[in-house]
Design an enzyme around this catalytic site. Structure first.
Site, short mmCIF file in Angstrom:
data_model
loop_
_atom_site.label_atom_id
_atom_site.label_comp_id
_atom_site.label_asym_id
_atom_site.label_seq_id
_atom_site.Cartn_x
_atom_site.Cartn_y
_atom_site.Cartn_z
N GLY A 278 -13.07 -41.99 -11.86
CA GLY A 278 -12.95 -41.01 -10.77
C GLY A 278 -11.54 -40.76 -10.28
O GLY A 278 -11.34 -40.01 -9.32
N GLU A 320 -13.10 -47.43 -15.28
CA GLU A 320 -13.59 -46.49 -16.30
C GLU A 320 -12.95 -45.12 -16.15
O GLU A 320 -13.64 -44.13 -15.88
CB GLU A 320 -15.12 -46.35 -16.17
CG GLU A 320 -15.84 -47.65 -16.40
CD GLU A 320 -17.33 -47.57 -16.06
OE1 GLU A 320 -18.09 -48.42 -16.54
OE2 GLU A 320 -17.72 -46.65 -15.31
N PRO A 321 -11.64 -45.01 -16.33
CA PRO A 321 -11.03 -43.69 -16.20
C PRO A 321 -11.34 -42.80 -17.39
O PRO A 321 -11.28 -43.26 -18.54
CB PRO A 321 -9.53 -44.02 -16.16
CG PRO A 321 -9.41 -45.29 -16.93
CD PRO A 321 -10.69 -46.06 -16.71
N TYR A 364 -18.27 -26.14 -10.16
CA TYR A 364 -17.91 -26.71 -8.86
C TYR A 364 -16.58 -26.23 -8.33
O TYR A 364 -15.84 -26.99 -7.72
CB TYR A 364 -18.02 -28.24 -8.80
CG TYR A 364 -17.83 -29.02 -10.07
CD1 TYR A 364 -18.87 -29.76 -10.60
CD2 TYR A 364 -16.61 -29.03 -10.73
CE1 TYR A 364 -18.71 -30.49 -11.76
CE2 TYR A 364 -16.44 -29.76 -11.89
CZ TYR A 364 -17.49 -30.49 -12.39
OH TYR A 364 -17.32 -31.21 -13.54
N CYS A 391 -21.56 -12.88 -19.86
CA CYS A 391 -22.32 -11.94 -19.05
C CYS A 391 -22.70 -12.54 -17.70
O CYS A 391 -23.88 -12.67 -17.37
CB CYS A 391 -23.58 -11.52 -19.81
SG CYS A 391 -23.16 -10.78 -21.37
N GLU A 392 -21.71 -12.95 -16.96
CA GLU A 392 -21.89 -13.53 -15.64
C GLU A 392 -20.67 -13.13 -14.82
O GLU A 392 -19.54 -13.32 -15.28
CB GLU A 392 -21.87 -15.07 -15.70
CG GLU A 392 -23.07 -15.73 -16.28
CD GLU A 392 -24.25 -15.74 -15.35
OE1 GLU A 392 -24.06 -15.81 -14.12
OE2 GLU A 392 -25.38 -15.66 -15.86
N TYR A 421 -13.83 -32.85 -19.52
CA TYR A 421 -14.98 -32.09 -19.04
C TYR A 421 -14.88 -30.60 -19.35
O TYR A 421 -15.42 -29.78 -18.62
CB TYR A 421 -15.21 -32.34 -17.54
CG TYR A 421 -15.34 -33.80 -17.23
CD1 TYR A 421 -16.46 -34.52 -17.65
CD2 TYR A 421 -14.32 -34.50 -16.58
CE1 TYR A 421 -16.56 -35.89 -17.41
CE2 TYR A 421 -14.42 -35.86 -16.34
CZ TYR A 421 -15.55 -36.55 -16.75
OH TYR A 421 -15.65 -37.88 -16.53
C1 LIG Z 1 -20.14 -44.35 -14.25
C2 LIG Z 1 -18.96 -43.47 -14.49
N1 LIG Z 1 -17.83 -44.05 -14.92
C3 LIG Z 1 -16.74 -43.31 -15.18
C4 LIG Z 1 -16.74 -41.93 -15.01
C5 LIG Z 1 -15.51 -41.17 -15.34
O1 LIG Z 1 -15.01 -40.47 -14.27
P1 LIG Z 1 -13.57 -39.78 -14.38
O2 LIG Z 1 -13.55 -39.01 -15.65
O3 LIG Z 1 -13.52 -38.90 -13.18
O4 LIG Z 1 -12.56 -40.88 -14.36
C6 LIG Z 1 -17.90 -41.30 -14.54
C7 LIG Z 1 -17.93 -39.86 -14.34
O5 LIG Z 1 -18.83 -39.23 -13.92
C8 LIG Z 1 -19.05 -42.10 -14.28
O6 LIG Z 1 -20.18 -41.54 -13.85
#
Ligand SMILES: Cc1ncc(COP(=O)(O)O)c(C=O)c1O
Length: 463
Positions: A278, A320-321, A364, A391-392, A421
């Site tokens: 996150g 978990e980046p 978003y 088409c939006e 993403y």
């Molecule tokens: C459990 C978990 N870990 C890691 C991430 C990765 O998030 P980010 O890409 O924002 O670092 C997410 C994203 O939704 C997640 O749900």
């Protein structure tokens, strides 16, 4: 309000329609290193380059739209995260941000672990040689087949997300004669996005098991009783595109509090905590992301302090980046097709891609920046909206940005920070062919995910 009569459309100086924009940058030709991949530059003719290759040549060779990913930058960021957290912590790259076999190989070579959240991501990871013990398997509704495959493969951990899953994973592991290492994902009552976080009593969302009401403690109780499971820790993920560490602080405090309760009730000190991903990146020049070493220092201080005050041994931390590693390393290259000045409003610039290669703006309201990259221009800034060919009317790539007023059909423009993403969320809407991902390194470009073809589309259509 006066209106511009200029054929290229309204100017910022004489019209100010509503929108998320600040004053135009002093120089539209500057490619701000904050938002562009590290090897991006301009050559003497003003053509943007990545890894020493001109975007005009890349467009010719690979077509547009296309994602160009700076391999050197990706590897540098992996190393920065691994070095910042050091040998006593684990960095799991979140594959949902963008995953391909080349990415898996680079992660492996740079010493990172991998978080996957579907059978498809797991298959990609295994097929590219990521050792199973370095894989974490996530998801709020993993199928039995996915769980079985993960356990059989020997993944390092499965992150349990519900009471049903605790039992499901335990049974499958036992039926395979294994004891699966697991973490329990808890919701800590914190939601964080960008500069804000909200701490609430409970959360109204689908992931994890709430700390509130003792549910997470009950989940731990059940997991500890099941022979098929080895509970190694607690997991928490609080949001996305976060700059403010305060949300992590609350999350860590609440997770450590649970560890203390577990110790008091069961006499067990769980050895690991995972604080999720996150971490934010710069999509525009206004964003100021933190460096991995600042994040590592802040997280380790918070956890150490909380554990000391709870009388616990400091657990091994993992993070978990996803976005923070791959996001800044790529841009999407588009060719301008049509230009429509709307008098008194803004100029709509249509490109050859759109919401099928970048859904984030429509989904978003994400903010992006954009630059003319096939040349430089001294023309004055023109308030623009970059839209796709779908088409939006919500098919918007960049909601508000300034492009030079002499922009013309055929010019190449690029949207930076699209590594995360974008390709991973790409769709075939309007039967669009999903763009390729081209990795660039030291003057060489190679396709790591090829462009879809009409044959690819028709192969699935078996009616
Ligand atoms: C459990 C978990 N870990 C890691 C991430 C990765 O998030 P980010 O890409 O924002 O670092 C997410 C994203 O939704 C997640 O749900």
């Amino acid at each position: 309000m006066s209106r511009s009569a200029h054929p290229a459309g309204p100017r910022h100086a004489d019209v100010l329609p509503e929108g998320h924009y600040t004053a135009p940058p002093a120089d539209l030709n500057t490619l701000d290193p904050k938002v562009w991949a590290r090897t991006v530059d301009r050559d003497e003719q003003g053509v943007a380059t990545i890894g020493g290759l001109r975007v005009t040549d890349l467009a010719e060779e690979f077509g547009t739209p296309a994602y160009f990913l700076d391999e050197t930058d990706f590897r540098t960021r992996c190393r920065a995260w691994a070095d910042a957290f050091g040998p006593d912590a684990d960095v799991f790259y979140a594959g949902k941000a963008f995953l391909s076999r080349a990415i898996v190989r680079w992660l492996h070579e740079e010493g990172l672990n991998l978080d996957v959240c579907s059978g498809g991501e797991l298959a990609t990871a295994l097929s590219a040689g990521m050792p199973a013990e370095r894989i974490a398997f996530h998801g709020n509704n993993k199928s039995e087949a996915e769980i079985r495959r993960a356990v059989e493969a020997g993944v390092g951990r499965i992150v349990l997300d519900s009471f049903q899953e605790i039992v499901r994973v335990a049974h499958i592991a036992q039926s395979l004669g294994k004891r699966q290492r697991v973490q329990i994902r808890v919701t800590v009552g914190v939601e964080a996005h960008t500069h804000e976080f909200i701490a609430t009593a409970h959360e109204d969302q689908k992931f994890g098991i709430a700390l509130a009401g003792g549910q997470a403690a009950e989940a731990v109780r059940r997991a500890l009783q099941l022979d098929g499971l080895e509970l190694i820790g607690i997991h928490s993920h609080i949001g996305s595109q976060i700059f403010d560490m305060a949300g992590f602080e609350v999350s860590a405090r609440r997770v450590v509090q649970l560890l203390a309760e577990v110790r008091d009730e069961h006499g067990v000190e769980l050895p690991e905590i995972d604080l999720g991903g996150g971490l934010g990146i710069a999509y525009t020049s206004e964003d100021d992301p933190r460096e991995p070493h600042e994040i590592a220092k802040a997280l380790s201080e918070i956890v150490t302090r909380e554990c000391e005050s709870a009388g616990l041994r400091t657990p091994r931390i993992s993070v978990e980046p996803g976005r923070a590693i791959v996001g800044p390393t790529a841009f999407t290259l588009y060719r301008v097709g049509t230009i429509k000045p709307l008098d008194g409003l803004r100029t709509y610039v249509s490109v050859d891609g759109g919401m099928s290669d970048n859904i984030r703006t429509a989904l978003y309201d994400a903010e992006y920046s954009v630059s003319l990259v096939s040349r430089v221009s001294d023309a004055e800034p023109m308030l623009s909206r970059v839209v796709g060919k779908h088409c939006e009317s919500g098919d918007i790539v960049v909601r508000d940005a300034f492009l030079p007023a002499d922009l013309a059909p055929g010019d190449l423009i690029a949207v930076p920070a699209t590594g995360a993403y974008c390709r991973s969320m790409a769709s075939n809407y309007n039967h669009a062919l999903r763009p390729p991902v081209v990795a660039v390194r030291d003057g060489e470009a190679r396709v790591i995910v090829r462009r879809e073809t009409e044959e690819d589309l028709l192969r699935l259509d078996v009616g």
